[in-house]
Design an enzyme around this catalytic site. Structure first.
Site, PDB file in Angstrom:
ATOM      1  N   CYS A  77       0.817  -1.225   0.000  1.00 44.20           N
ATOM      2  CA  CYS A  77       0.000   0.000   0.000  1.00 44.20           C
ATOM      3  C   CYS A  77       0.846   1.269   0.000  1.00 44.20           C
ATOM      4  CB  CYS A  77      -0.950   0.008   1.187  1.00 44.20           C
ATOM      5  SG  CYS A  77      -2.095  -1.373   1.134  1.00 44.20           S
ATOM      6  N   HIS A 123      -3.061   7.388   2.183  1.00 44.56           N
ATOM      7  CA  HIS A 123      -3.498   6.073   1.706  1.00 44.56           C
ATOM      8  C   HIS A 123      -4.921   5.838   2.205  1.00 44.56           C
ATOM      9  CE1 HIS A 123      -3.881   1.918   0.855  1.00 44.56           C
ATOM     10  NE2 HIS A 123      -3.715   1.511   2.087  1.00 44.56           N
ATOM     11  N   ASN A 136     -10.064   0.202  -0.389  1.00 42.38           N
ATOM     12  CA  ASN A 136      -8.598   0.218  -0.318  1.00 42.38           C
ATOM     13  C   ASN A 136      -8.056  -0.408  -1.602  1.00 42.38           C
ATOM     14  OD1 ASN A 136      -5.901  -0.218   0.194  1.00 42.38           O
ATOM     15  ND2 ASN A 136      -6.208  -1.035   2.254  1.00 42.38           N
TER      16      ASN A 136
HETATM   17  O1  UT7 Z   1      -3.877  -0.974   3.389  1.00 39.12           O
HETATM   18  C1  UT7 Z   1      -3.217  -1.667   4.390  1.00 39.12           C
HETATM   19  C2  UT7 Z   1      -3.657  -1.345   5.614  1.00 39.12           C
HETATM   20  N1  UT7 Z   1      -4.863  -2.002   6.076  1.00 39.12           N
HETATM   21  C3  UT7 Z   1      -5.512  -1.343   6.975  1.00 39.12           C
HETATM   22  O2  UT7 Z   1      -5.180  -0.223   7.267  1.00 39.12           O
HETATM   23  C4  UT7 Z   1      -6.623  -2.035   7.733  1.00 39.12           C
HETATM   24  C5  UT7 Z   1      -6.521  -1.654   9.173  1.00 39.12           C
HETATM   25  N2  UT7 Z   1      -7.562  -2.243  10.016  1.00 39.12           N
HETATM   26  C6  UT7 Z   1      -8.841  -1.887   9.914  1.00 39.12           C
HETATM   27  O3  UT7 Z   1      -9.195  -1.091   9.075  1.00 39.12           O
HETATM   28  C7  UT7 Z   1      -9.816  -2.456  10.907  1.00 39.12           C
HETATM   29  O4  UT7 Z   1      -9.107  -3.163  11.920  1.00 39.12           O
HETATM   30  C8  UT7 Z   1     -10.845  -3.404  10.256  1.00 39.12           C
HETATM   31  C9  UT7 Z   1     -11.826  -2.584   9.415  1.00 39.12           C
HETATM   32  C10 UT7 Z   1     -10.157  -4.430   9.405  1.00 39.12           C
HETATM   33  C11 UT7 Z   1     -11.660  -4.141  11.338  1.00 39.12           C
HETATM   34  O5  UT7 Z   1     -12.241  -3.221  12.243  1.00 39.12           O
HETATM   35  P1  UT7 Z   1     -12.212  -3.552  13.809  1.00 39.12           P
HETATM   36  O6  UT7 Z   1     -12.980  -2.491  14.470  1.00 39.12           O
HETATM   37  O7  UT7 Z   1     -10.768  -3.692  14.178  1.00 39.12           O
HETATM   38  O8  UT7 Z   1     -13.014  -4.908  13.869  1.00 39.12           O
HETATM   39  P2  UT7 Z   1     -12.542  -6.307  14.491  1.00 39.12           P
HETATM   40  O9  UT7 Z   1     -11.426  -6.911  13.710  1.00 39.12           O
HETATM   41  O10 UT7 Z   1     -12.333  -6.110  15.925  1.00 39.12           O
HETATM   42  O11 UT7 Z   1     -13.806  -7.243  14.261  1.00 39.12           O
HETATM   43  C12 UT7 Z   1     -14.815  -7.294  15.232  1.00 39.12           C
HETATM   44  C13 UT7 Z   1     -15.900  -8.263  14.852  1.00 39.12           C
HETATM   45  C14 UT7 Z   1     -15.546  -9.740  14.916  1.00 39.12           C
HETATM   46  O12 UT7 Z   1     -16.667 -10.395  15.493  1.00 39.12           O
HETATM   47  P3  UT7 Z   1     -16.625 -10.909  17.037  1.00 39.12           P
HETATM   48  O13 UT7 Z   1     -15.519 -11.903  17.076  1.00 39.12           O
HETATM   49  O14 UT7 Z   1     -16.334  -9.669  17.842  1.00 39.12           O
HETATM   50  O15 UT7 Z   1     -17.991 -11.442  17.236  1.00 39.12           O
HETATM   51  C15 UT7 Z   1     -15.456 -10.141  13.463  1.00 39.12           C
HETATM   52  O16 UT7 Z   1     -15.758 -11.507  13.269  1.00 39.12           O
HETATM   53  O17 UT7 Z   1     -16.396  -8.040  13.534  1.00 39.12           O
HETATM   54  C16 UT7 Z   1     -16.520  -9.284  12.846  1.00 39.12           C
HETATM   55  N3  UT7 Z   1     -16.317  -9.045  11.425  1.00 39.12           N
HETATM   56  C17 UT7 Z   1     -17.315  -8.729  10.580  1.00 39.12           C
HETATM   57  N4  UT7 Z   1     -18.633  -8.618  10.762  1.00 39.12           N
HETATM   58  C18 UT7 Z   1     -19.371  -8.261   9.693  1.00 39.12           C
HETATM   59  C19 UT7 Z   1     -15.143  -9.037  10.746  1.00 39.12           C
HETATM   60  N5  UT7 Z   1     -15.376  -8.724   9.464  1.00 39.12           N
HETATM   61  C20 UT7 Z   1     -16.714  -8.510   9.333  1.00 39.12           C
HETATM   62  C21 UT7 Z   1     -17.531  -8.165   8.266  1.00 39.12           C
HETATM   63  N6  UT7 Z   1     -18.859  -8.039   8.483  1.00 39.12           N
HETATM   64  N7  UT7 Z   1     -17.050  -7.903   7.023  1.00 39.12           N
END
Ligand code: UT7
Length: 321
Positions: free
Chosen positions: A115, A248, A278
């Site tokens: 990225c 980014h 992204n």
């Molecule tokens: O370009 C390279 C750089 N990449 C990035 O910058 C990405 C950086 N990270 C992020 O943007 C965020 O961490 C995410 C958007 C990927 C995730 O957000 P988060 O607030 O950190 O969510 P999380 O990983 O804590 O997920 C929480 C919950 C989980 O469920 P439980 O275990 O709490 O019940 C996941 O299973 O959200 C669930 N989950 C989803 N639910 C619905 C994960 N993906 C999804 C989804 N739809 N697509």
């Protein structure tokens, strides 16, 4: 003294926008509410199956060359940043060169910094130009990121999209790129990677993007404002002289947090993540081209580009337009 200036931008997004609800309709176990709240993404574009990064790059490159008011044959250096090259080899840059019909034998190669790839490619081109060895570089970020998405992994597949962005960087007596900073720390590589490869004609390992989203989020927030402060210091300009930050486009919350830590109002930040998703190496030049074409970024203004991603690799550029 020779400087390197951006004299033209261009971009391309394939097909129609695919909304979060479209993803739900395609069977992904997610919701518009989850994706929008966690990332700010509302839609993204996907290339048709079989479409290659060089095809997206070609359209973006033609637009940048037209905006620069030069001919394709005036280009004497092509650098493509991509994590989704058309083939293992040759480089996507040489395929783009052929697509543009450039037969002047100019150098063409790819860089890989995920990225942050466009920032790395721009820094490389800038050094070629400032050395006096090259006059006019085409610098591109292009991705068919959908080709490495696991549609069964909802934590990644909803976040990414496809596209390409390009700039023409030209030798000038006037300052353009004033400062660049590049960094990497490979010890973080398992937090965001595609842990597969090809050996003996077989794909070995896992050919899809794997990401520890929360760890990447925390790292991105920490390094992005640091690297912007670094280029501001290197350029020796006041931070409040920055007209636009073009970050980014991974997550609106990362962008907001980085702007807040820098004390920059969101009115000075170009955001396209809501409708591009992204697009990895393509995200910064896509956002830049949007803001140039809609008249926000104008000649005489000061712009900072910043990126972070797999590797980890991160960096920034401070540029006078
Ligand atoms: O370009 C390279 C750089 N990449 C990035 O910058 C990405 C950086 N990270 C992020 O943007 C965020 O961490 C995410 C958007 C990927 C995730 O957000 P988060 O607030 O950190 O969510 P999380 O990983 O804590 O997920 C929480 C919950 C989980 O469920 P439980 O275990 O709490 O019940 C996941 O299973 O959200 C669930 N989950 C989803 N639910 C619905 C994960 N993906 C999804 C989804 N739809 N697509």
């Amino acid at each position: 003294m020779i400087h390197a200036r951006i004299v033209g931008t261009g971009s391309h997004l394939p097909g129609e926008p695919v909304t979060n609800d479209d993803l739900v309709r395609r069977g992904i176990d997610t919701s518009d509410e989850w994706i929008t709240t966690r990332s700010g993404i509302r839609s993204r574009h996907f290339a048709e199956p079989g479409c290659k990064s060089s095809e997206l790059a070609l359209i973006a490159a033609r637009r940048a060359i037209e905006a620069a008011g030069c001919a394709a044959d005036d280009i004497d250096l092509i650098i493509v940043a991509t994590s989704t090259p058309d083939f293992i080899f040759p480089s996507t840059a040489t395929l783009l060169q052929a697509g543009l019909g450039i037969r002047n034998g100019c150098a063409a190669f790819d860089v890989q910094a995920v990225c942050c790839g466009f920032v790395y490619a721009l820094a490389t081109a800038e050094k070629f130009i400032r050395s006096g060895s090259h006059q006019r570089a085409l610098v591109i970020g292009a991705e068919v990121f959908s080709s490495i998405l696991d549609w069964a992994d909802r934590s990644t597949c909803v976040l990414f999209g496809d596209g390409a962005g390009a700039v023409v960087l030209e030798a000038s007596s006037e300052p353009g790129v004033r400062a660049m900073a590049l960094h990497a720390d490979g010890s973080y590589h398992p937090l965001l990677w595609v842990p597969g490869n090809v050996a003996g004609g077989q794909v070995t390992g896992d050919p899809f993007v794997r990401m520890d989203g929360q760890a990447v989020f925390k790292f991105a927030v920490k390094v992005l404002d640091e690297v912007v402060r670094e280029v501001v210091d290197l350029a020796g300009v006041p931070q409040d002289s920055i007209d636009w930050l073009v970050p980014h486009q991974a997550n609106i919350r990362i962008i907001q947090s980085s702007a807040k830590r820098l004390g920059l109002p969101m009115e000075k930040v170009v955001t396209t993540v809501s409708f591009h998703g992204n697009t990895s190496a393509a995200s910064i030049p896509l956002a830049l081209d949007c803001a140039v074409r809609d008249g926000r970024i104008r000649p005489g203004q000061r712009v900072v580009l910043e990126g972070v991603g797999g590797g980890f690799a991160w960096g920034a550029a401070l540029i006078d337009f």
